[in-house]
Design a protein around this motif. Structure first.
Motif, PDB file in Angstrom:
ATOM      1  N   MET A   1      -6.118  13.013  27.219  1.00  0.00           N
ATOM      2  CA  MET A   1      -6.745  13.879  26.269  1.00  0.00           C
ATOM      3  C   MET A   1      -5.890  13.873  25.004  1.00  0.00           C
ATOM      4  O   MET A   1      -4.671  13.981  25.063  1.00  0.00           O
TER       5      MET A   1
ATOM      6  N   THR B   1      -1.269  14.568  19.549  1.00  0.00           N
ATOM      7  CA  THR B   1      -0.573  14.994  20.765  1.00  0.00           C
ATOM      8  C   THR B   1      -1.368  14.526  21.972  1.00  0.00           C
ATOM      9  O   THR B   1      -2.582  14.705  22.025  1.00  0.00           O
ATOM     10  N   PHE B   2      -0.681  13.920  22.917  1.00  0.00           N
ATOM     11  CA  PHE B   2      -1.300  13.437  24.151  1.00  0.00           C
ATOM     12  C   PHE B   2      -1.074  14.506  25.209  1.00  0.00           C
ATOM     13  O   PHE B   2      -0.070  14.503  25.910  1.00  0.00           O
ATOM     14  N   VAL B   3      -2.010  15.443  25.308  1.00  0.00           N
ATOM     15  CA  VAL B   3      -1.796  16.639  26.111  1.00  0.00           C
ATOM     16  C   VAL B   3      -1.837  16.390  27.617  1.00  0.00           C
ATOM     17  O   VAL B   3      -1.347  17.220  28.383  1.00  0.00           O
ATOM     18  N   ASN B   4      -2.385  15.286  28.065  1.00  0.00           N
ATOM     19  CA  ASN B   4      -2.442  15.036  29.511  1.00  0.00           C
ATOM     20  C   ASN B   4      -1.357  14.077  29.993  1.00  0.00           C
ATOM     21  O   ASN B   4      -1.363  13.679  31.142  1.00  0.00           O
ATOM     22  N   LEU B   5      -0.399  13.734  29.150  1.00  0.00           N
ATOM     23  CA  LEU B   5       0.710  12.876  29.556  1.00  0.00           C
ATOM     24  C   LEU B   5       1.968  13.722  29.748  1.00  0.00           C
ATOM     25  O   LEU B   5       2.143  14.740  29.072  1.00  0.00           O
ATOM     26  N   PRO B   6       2.845  13.314  30.645  1.00  0.00           N
ATOM     27  CA  PRO B   6       4.084  14.070  30.869  1.00  0.00           C
ATOM     28  C   PRO B   6       4.875  14.250  29.574  1.00  0.00           C
ATOM     29  O   PRO B   6       5.047  13.295  28.814  1.00  0.00           O
TER      30      PRO B   6
ATOM     31  N   ARG C   1       3.931  15.767  26.961  1.00  0.00           N
ATOM     32  CA  ARG C   1       3.023  15.900  25.821  1.00  0.00           C
ATOM     33  C   ARG C   1       3.549  15.181  24.581  1.00  0.00           C
ATOM     34  O   ARG C   1       3.861  15.806  23.560  1.00  0.00           O
TER      35      ARG C   1
ATOM     36  N   CYS D   1     -15.079   9.547  21.843  1.00  0.00           N
ATOM     37  CA  CYS D   1     -14.339  10.803  21.843  1.00  0.00           C
ATOM     38  C   CYS D   1     -15.321  11.918  21.551  1.00  0.00           C
ATOM     39  O   CYS D   1     -16.290  11.722  20.829  1.00  0.00           O
TER      40      CYS D   1
ATOM     41  N   LYS E   1     -10.109  25.926  29.106  1.00  0.00           N
ATOM     42  CA  LYS E   1     -11.041  25.030  29.808  1.00  0.00           C
ATOM     43  C   LYS E   1     -10.868  25.237  31.308  1.00  0.00           C
ATOM     44  O   LYS E   1      -9.762  25.310  31.808  1.00  0.00           O
TER      45      LYS E   1
END
Length: 81
Positions: A1, A12-17, A19, A72, A80
């Motif tokens: 995400m 920002t890659f919110v679903n990666l360790p 972030r 996207c 959520k």
């Protein structure tokens, strides 16, 4: 995400360790950032008007060329479930 912040030019890659946050660049028609995240010779691009996602990477010594497309979706900020 992905979370695009066009005000600060960050993604920002919110679903990666951890972030991870990377610089976000833009032109008239798209937003783009280096891909893979650790640095490399490719880039991911998101259309500003159609939200189409495209990732391209040229072939390297240890990896093949890659190209993929996706979509996207914009979602409202909030919790959520």
């Amino acid at each position: 995400m992905l979370l695009l912040d066009t005000g600060t030019s960050r993604i920002t890659f919110v679903n990666l360790p951890g972030r991870p946050v990377r610089a976000l660049q833009s032109d008239r028609f798209s937003y783009f950032f280096p891909y893979p995240l650790g640095g490399g010779d490719g880039r991911a691009e998101i259309g500003r008007y159609d939200s189409a996602l495209g990732i391209r990477r040229v072939a390297g010594e240890k990896r093949p060329a890659m190209s993929m497309r996706g979509d996207c979706k914009s979602v409202a900020v909030g919790a959520k479930l």
